[in-house]
Design a protein around this motif. Structure first.
Motif, PDB file in Angstrom:
ATOM      1  N   TYR A 277      17.352  23.479 127.102  1.00 53.84           N
ATOM      2  CA  TYR A 277      16.367  24.602 127.085  1.00 53.84           C
ATOM      3  C   TYR A 277      16.560  24.882 125.450  1.00 53.84           C
ATOM      4  CZ  TYR A 277      17.125  26.925 132.163  1.00 53.84           C
ATOM      5  OH  TYR A 277      17.108  26.687 133.122  1.00 53.84           O
ATOM      6  N   GLY A 278      15.241  24.542 124.620  1.00 50.84           N
ATOM      7  CA  GLY A 278      15.232  24.081 123.479  1.00 50.84           C
ATOM      8  C   GLY A 278      14.726  24.634 122.354  1.00 50.84           C
ATOM      9  N   ALA A 279      14.215  25.303 121.663  1.00 53.98           N
ATOM     10  CA  ALA A 279      13.059  25.370 120.878  1.00 53.98           C
ATOM     11  C   ALA A 279      12.843  24.480 120.178  1.00 53.98           C
ATOM     12  CB  ALA A 279      13.693  26.242 120.244  1.00 53.98           C
ATOM     13  N   PRO A 280      11.806  24.445 119.910  1.00 56.14           N
ATOM     14  CA  PRO A 280      10.223  24.035 118.590  1.00 56.14           C
ATOM     15  C   PRO A 280      10.980  23.799 117.030  1.00 56.14           C
ATOM     16  CG  PRO A 280       9.108  25.204 119.065  1.00 56.14           C
ATOM     17  CD  PRO A 280      10.645  25.585 119.449  1.00 56.14           C
ATOM     18  N   THR A 281      12.324  24.231 116.334  1.00 57.65           N
ATOM     19  CA  THR A 281      12.793  23.326 115.384  1.00 57.65           C
ATOM     20  C   THR A 281      13.872  22.622 115.657  1.00 57.65           C
ATOM     21  OG1 THR A 281      12.743  25.711 114.201  1.00 57.65           O
ATOM     22  CG2 THR A 281      14.417  24.044 113.278  1.00 57.65           C
ATOM     23  N   GLY A 282      14.413  23.046 117.057  1.00 59.15           N
ATOM     24  CA  GLY A 282      15.884  21.891 117.520  1.00 59.15           C
ATOM     25  C   GLY A 282      15.070  20.748 117.951  1.00 59.15           C
ATOM     26  N   PHE A 283      13.912  20.847 118.344  1.00 57.01           N
ATOM     27  CA  PHE A 283      13.671  19.360 119.351  1.00 57.01           C
ATOM     28  C   PHE A 283      13.023  18.485 117.461  1.00 57.01           C
ATOM     29  CE2 PHE A 283      12.501  22.004 122.713  1.00 57.01           C
ATOM     30  CZ  PHE A 283      13.047  21.281 124.088  1.00 57.01           C
ATOM     31  N   ALA A 284      12.712  18.891 116.912  1.00 53.00           N
ATOM     32  CA  ALA A 284      12.193  18.776 115.380  1.00 53.00           C
ATOM     33  C   ALA A 284      13.309  17.775 115.171  1.00 53.00           C
ATOM     34  CB  ALA A 284      11.470  19.037 114.777  1.00 53.00           C
ATOM     35  N   GLY A 285      13.825  18.196 114.982  1.00 47.93           N
ATOM     36  CA  GLY A 285      15.611  17.559 114.603  1.00 47.93           C
ATOM     37  C   GLY A 285      15.999  16.636 115.201  1.00 47.93           C
ATOM     38  N   MET A 286      15.908  16.679 116.543  1.00 47.31           N
ATOM     39  CA  MET A 286      15.963  15.527 117.442  1.00 47.31           C
ATOM     40  C   MET A 286      15.432  14.043 117.263  1.00 47.31           C
ATOM     41  SD  MET A 286      17.943  17.209 121.088  1.00 47.31           S
ATOM     42  CE  MET A 286      16.611  18.787 121.163  1.00 47.31           C
ATOM     43  N   LEU A 287      13.977  14.317 117.944  1.00 45.58           N
ATOM     44  CA  LEU A 287      13.359  13.562 116.963  1.00 45.58           C
ATOM     45  C   LEU A 287      13.158  12.598 115.634  1.00 45.58           C
ATOM     46  CD1 LEU A 287      10.136  14.870 119.233  1.00 45.58           C
ATOM     47  CD2 LEU A 287      11.700  13.350 119.378  1.00 45.58           C
ATOM     48  N   ALA A 288      13.945  13.266 114.860  1.00 41.17           N
ATOM     49  CA  ALA A 288      13.967  12.681 113.601  1.00 41.17           C
ATOM     50  C   ALA A 288      14.857  12.339 113.620  1.00 41.17           C
ATOM     51  CB  ALA A 288      14.046  13.857 112.946  1.00 41.17           C
ATOM     52  N   SER A 289      16.326  12.091 114.248  1.00 40.12           N
ATOM     53  CA  SER A 289      18.066  11.262 114.352  1.00 40.12           C
ATOM     54  C   SER A 289      17.546  10.350 114.524  1.00 40.12           C
ATOM     55  CB  SER A 289      18.223  12.587 115.185  1.00 40.12           C
ATOM     56  OG  SER A 289      20.157  12.363 115.211  1.00 40.12           O
ATOM     57  N   PRO A 290      18.353   9.698 113.597  1.00 38.08           N
ATOM     58  CA  PRO A 290      19.053   8.191 113.822  1.00 38.08           C
ATOM     59  C   PRO A 290      19.775   7.996 115.146  1.00 38.08           C
ATOM     60  CG  PRO A 290      20.489   8.906 112.078  1.00 38.08           C
ATOM     61  CD  PRO A 290      19.200  10.187 112.229  1.00 38.08           C
ATOM     62  N   ASN A 291      20.135   9.217 115.877  1.00 37.28           N
ATOM     63  CA  ASN A 291      21.247   9.009 117.161  1.00 37.28           C
ATOM     64  C   ASN A 291      20.720   9.463 117.675  1.00 37.28           C
ATOM     65  OD1 ASN A 291      23.452   7.955 114.914  1.00 37.28           O
ATOM     66  ND2 ASN A 291      23.567  10.476 114.929  1.00 37.28           N
ATOM     67  N   LEU A 292      19.096   9.841 118.094  1.00 40.54           N
ATOM     68  CA  LEU A 292      18.321   9.713 119.010  1.00 40.54           C
ATOM     69  C   LEU A 292      18.146   9.193 120.456  1.00 40.54           C
ATOM     70  CD1 LEU A 292      16.137  11.844 120.304  1.00 40.54           C
ATOM     71  CD2 LEU A 292      14.621  10.146 119.691  1.00 40.54           C
ATOM     72  N   PRO A 293      19.322   9.667 122.209  1.00 39.09           N
ATOM     73  CA  PRO A 293      19.652   9.024 122.874  1.00 39.09           C
ATOM     74  C   PRO A 293      18.004   7.962 123.821  1.00 39.09           C
ATOM     75  CG  PRO A 293      20.365  10.964 123.032  1.00 39.09           C
ATOM     76  CD  PRO A 293      19.219  11.311 121.895  1.00 39.09           C
ATOM     77  N   GLU A 294      18.668   6.937 124.128  1.00 43.15           N
ATOM     78  CA  GLU A 294      16.794   6.606 124.464  1.00 43.15           C
ATOM     79  C   GLU A 294      17.280   6.919 126.057  1.00 43.15           C
ATOM     80  OE1 GLU A 294      15.346   3.495 123.157  1.00 43.15           O
ATOM     81  OE2 GLU A 294      16.321   4.098 122.062  1.00 43.15           O
ATOM     82  N   ARG A 295      15.811   6.720 126.555  1.00 44.65           N
ATOM     83  CA  ARG A 295      15.210   7.387 127.590  1.00 44.65           C
ATOM     84  C   ARG A 295      15.979   7.105 128.993  1.00 44.65           C
ATOM     85  NH1 ARG A 295       9.601   6.670 130.309  1.00 44.65           N
ATOM     86  NH2 ARG A 295       9.100   6.954 128.682  1.00 44.65           N
ATOM     87  N   GLY A 296      17.369   6.370 129.448  1.00 43.31           N
ATOM     88  CA  GLY A 296      18.028   5.574 130.270  1.00 43.31           C
ATOM     89  C   GLY A 296      19.289   6.157 130.463  1.00 43.31           C
ATOM     90  N   ASP A 297      19.534   6.920 128.983  1.00 41.22           N
ATOM     91  CA  ASP A 297      20.626   7.727 128.821  1.00 41.22           C
ATOM     92  C   ASP A 297      21.272   8.099 129.087  1.00 41.22           C
ATOM     93  OD1 ASP A 297      21.763   5.004 127.631  1.00 41.22           O
ATOM     94  OD2 ASP A 297      21.504   4.991 125.526  1.00 41.22           O
ATOM     95  N   VAL A 298      19.844   9.102 129.294  1.00 36.28           N
ATOM     96  CA  VAL A 298      20.286  10.633 129.968  1.00 36.28           C
ATOM     97  C   VAL A 298      19.826  11.302 131.077  1.00 36.28           C
ATOM     98  CG1 VAL A 298      19.524  11.747 127.479  1.00 36.28           C
ATOM     99  CG2 VAL A 298      17.618  11.668 128.606  1.00 36.28           C
ATOM    100  N   LYS A 299      19.589  12.051 131.701  1.00 30.70           N
ATOM    101  CA  LYS A 299      19.317  12.393 133.199  1.00 30.70           C
ATOM    102  C   LYS A 299      18.317  13.542 132.981  1.00 30.70           C
ATOM    103  CE  LYS A 299      23.053  10.465 135.606  1.00 30.70           C
ATOM    104  NZ  LYS A 299      24.452  10.768 136.522  1.00 30.70           N
ATOM    105  N   LEU A 300      17.779  13.969 132.271  1.00 30.69           N
ATOM    106  CA  LEU A 300      15.977  15.057 131.938  1.00 30.69           C
ATOM    107  C   LEU A 300      15.527  14.990 133.100  1.00 30.69           C
ATOM    108  CD1 LEU A 300      17.070  15.706 127.950  1.00 30.69           C
ATOM    109  CD2 LEU A 300      17.814  16.955 130.234  1.00 30.69           C
ATOM    110  N   ARG A 301      15.482  15.746 134.036  1.00 31.59           N
ATOM    111  CA  ARG A 301      14.155  16.239 135.362  1.00 31.59           C
ATOM    112  C   ARG A 301      13.402  16.859 134.373  1.00 31.59           C
ATOM    113  NH1 ARG A 301      13.135  19.541 138.603  1.00 31.59           N
ATOM    114  NH2 ARG A 301      14.948  21.401 138.815  1.00 31.59           N
TER     115      ARG A 301
END
Length: 530
Positions: A277-301
C-alpha cells in the motif's frame, strides 16, 4: 451527524461488540501463524492475543474507566497493535497520533483528548516530555516502548507493563456504536480535528474494502508505506490483514524508496510482501530511483494507492515495470478508509474508479443539488464507516456530517462509465477566466515530462487581480528543463487556458506527513512575497 447504519444487504452488528475481541476471535484458530513482523522480531497471533489482554488488564489497573482516552504516540512496531487493541479490549479509547508533529501539537492533543495515559516510543519520549511540560494536563502513566535512555520514576517500560498483570479474561461489553478510537485529521489549516470512530467502523471497512475490493487472503504478507496512525495505514497494516489472518510487515523508519525496497526484497523477517500500500509521491520516488528492483525480484500480487489521486502515467509506468496494476482509491479520516476505488479486476488509470459496494456517493453543485455527468461537483459519501463526530467541535461536525451524508471536501467529475475523476480539493480548485481548472490535472500532465519528478499548481493574482496558474516544479536528479519547455509541453496535452503562466523550480514541495502536497503553504508563501 451521520448515522452509522448498514445499508441494504448488510446485517447489523450485535448489540454487544468489541472490535478488538472480534479480531482476536477471528484468529483464535491460528495461534502459531505470524501476525506481525517488525525490526525487532515477530509476533504470532497467539502471542498477540495474550499481550493484548495483558495490556488491557494493566491499563485498567491504573484506574482508567470506560471510554477514557489513551494517547498512542508510537512508531510502527509490534507494540503498536498490542497497545491499540489492548486499549479497545479494555473499553478505553486509544487516540493514535502522528509521530512527525511538534511538542506544541502533542500538548494540544493531550489537553483536547484529556488522555489519562500515554503509550510512547522511546525515540519520541523527548517530544512527549516537552509537550507535558507545556501542558497543564496531567496523565496517570507513561509507558515507553523500546526506551532509548533510562526512565524516570513516573515512566514504565512497555514489556514490564505488559507482564505486570494476568490477561484480562473477557473484553469490555462495548457496543458497535460506542466510541472505539480517535484519529486526528491532517487538515490543511487550523488545529487538527479529533475524529471519533466507533467499534463497528473498522469492521465495515474490513468487510467492504479489505475483503470486498482487495480480496485479501490468509497467505498474504501485507506492507504499508502509510503508518498505522493514519486511517489509510490502520486499515492496511492492522484491521484488514487481521480480518483474514494475514501477516503484516511493520516499519518504524520513513518509507524512503530504499527502505521500501529492503522490505520488498525480504531483507526484514525473511519474508517478502505480496501486498503493498503506497501513495503517488512514494511511487514517483521509487520509479525514479536507481535502485528500483527488477520484476522477478519481488512477489507483489496487489498494489494499492491513496492519499492523492494517482496520475495515469505513474500507474502505467509501474505496471510496465512490475506487471502489476496500482489500484487507486480515495478515502478519508472521516470515512476511515477507501469508499471510491478502482479494483484489481478493473483499473481505469486517470480515474479513482467506482463506488465501493456498501457506499453511496453523490456529486453536488454549489446549490446542493446533484450535478450531471461530466460536470464538477462536491463529493458526498454515505456509508456505515462514517465517524461519529469531531470531538468538541460541533460547528465542524455539523458542516461535515450532514444527516446520513459526509461532505468530503473533494471535487470530482462522474464519467459516462460510472467512474469518477478527481478534480482537486474544494479549496484548491482554481477558476481561470471563469472556468474551473484542476491543479491536479495540470500537475499530472507536468509529471509526464521526463525531467519532472513532482509538481504543485496554485492560483496567483495577476496585475488586474485575475487568477492565473503558477507551477512549482521539482526536477529529477541531474535532469534539466526550462519554463518555456514545460509550458509548451502542457499546452500540447491540455486545453490552452490550463497551462501554467508561471513556473518556479524548487528543491522540494511542502507536504503533510501523509505525503499530500500542502498547496496552502505555497499560496501563503506567494502572498507574503517570500
Amino acid at each position: 451527524m451521520s448515522e452509522d447504519t448498514p445499508t441494504e444487504g448488510q446485517a447489523a452488528l450485535p448489540a454487544v461488540f468489541n472490535f478488538a475481541q472480534h479480531l482476536l476471535s477471528e484468529n483464535a484458530a491460528r495461534p502459531e501463524k505470524t501476525a506481525f513482523i517488525d525490526d525487532h522480531g515477530a509476533l504470532s497471533y497467539g502471542q498477540l492475543d495474550e499481550r493484548v489482554r495483558r495490556v488491557a488488564a494493566s491499563l485498567r489497573s491504573l484506574g482508567l474507566r470506560r471510554e477514557e482516552r489513551v494517547l498512542l504516540l508510537m512508531h510502527d512496531c509490534c507494540d503498536w497493535p498490542v497497545s491499540f487493541l489492548g486499549a479497545m479490549y479494555a473499553g478505553l479509547v486509544p487516540v493514535a497520533v502522528n509521530t512527525l508533529l511538534t511538542a506544541d501539537d502533542y500538548a494540544y492533543m493531550l489537553e483536547h483528548s484529556r488522555a489519562q495515559a500515554v503509550l510512547v516510543s522511546g525515540a519520541l519520549l523527548p517530544a512527549l516530555t516537552a509537550a507535558m511540560t507545556k501542558s497543564d494536563h496531567e496523565v496517570t502513566k507513561v509507558v515507553v516502548s523500546h526506551p532509548a535512555a533510562p526512565l524516570h520514576p513516573a515512566e514504565v517500560e512497555f514489556e514490564a507493563f505488559v507482564q505486570s498483570h494476568q490477561p484480562m479474561n473477557k473484553p469490555a461489553a462495548t457496543g458497535s456504536d460506542d466510541p472505539g478510537f480517535w484519529l486526528y485529521s491532517s487538515g490543511s489549516t487550523g488545529r487538527p480535528k479529533g475524529t471519533v470512530h466507533s467499534h463497528g467502523n473498522p469492521f465495515w471497512t474490513s468487510e467492504l474494502y479489505g475483503k470486498g475490493i482487495l480480496k485479501l487472503q490468509e497467505d498474504d504478507v501485507c506492507f504499508s508505506a502509510a503508518k498505522l496512525f493514519f486511517a489509510y495505514g490502520l486499515g492496511n497494516g492492522l484491521t484488514f490483514p487481521m480480518a483474514v489472518g494475514a501477516t503484516t510487515i511493520l516499519m518504524g523508519e520513513r518509507p524512503t524508496p530504499d527502505a521500501t525496497f529492503k522490505r520488498w526484497l525480504g531483507q526484514v523477517g525473511a519474508v517478502q510482501p505480496t501486498v503493498f500500500y503506497g501513495a503517488p509521491t512514494g511511487f514517483a520516488g521509487m520509479l525514479a530511483s536507481p535502485n528500483l528492483p527488477e520484476r522477478g525480484d519481488v512477489k507483489l500480487r496487489l498494489v494499492s494507492s491513496a492519499g492523492e489521486a494517482l496520475p495515469a502515467d505513474l500507474g502505467e509506468r509501474f505496471k510496465a515495470h512490475f506487471g502489476v496494476d496500482i489500484v487507486d482509491g480515495i478515502g478519508s479520516t472521516e470515512m476511515l478508509h477507501i469508499f471510491l476505488s478502482n479494483t484489481p479486476q478493473r483499473v481505469r488509470y486517470g480515474t479513482t474508479g467506482w463506488p465501493v459496494p456498501g457506499y453511496t456517493v453523490e456529486l453536488r453543485g454549489d446549490d446542493g443539488t446533484a450535478v450531471p455527468d461530466g460536470e464538477t461537483g462536491d463529493l458526498y459519501i454515505q456509508g456505515p464507516s462514517a465517524a461519529m463526530m469531531y470531538w468538541g467541535n460541533r460547528a465542524k461536525t455539523r458542516e461535515t456530517f450532514q444527516g446520513g451524508w459526509t461532505k468530503s471536501g473533494d471535487k470530482y467529475i462522474r464519467n459516462a462509465d460510472g467512474s469518477y475523476t478527481y478534480s482537486g480539493r474544494s479549496d484548491d480548485m482554481l477558476k481561470v477566466s471563469g472556468i474551473y481548472v484542476s491543479p491536479f490535472e495540470v500537475e499530472a500532465t507536468l509529471v509526464q515530462h521526463t525531467s519532472v519528478l513532482e509538481a504543485a499548481v496554485i492560483g496567483v493574482p495577476d496585475g488586474e487581480g485575475l487568477t492565473k496558474t503558477k507551477a512549482f516544479v521539482v526536477l529529477k536528479p541531474g535532469a534539466v528543463a526550462t519554463s518555456e519547455e514545460l509550458k509548451a509541453f502542457v499546452k500540447d496535452k491540455l486545453a490552452p487556458y490550463k497551462y501554467p503562466r508561471q513556473i518556479a523550480f524548487v528543491n522540494e514541495l511542502p507536504k503533510t506527513a501523509t505525503g499530500k502536497i500542502q498547496r496552502f503553504k505555497l499560496r501563503d508563501q506567494e502572498s507574503s512575497g517570500s
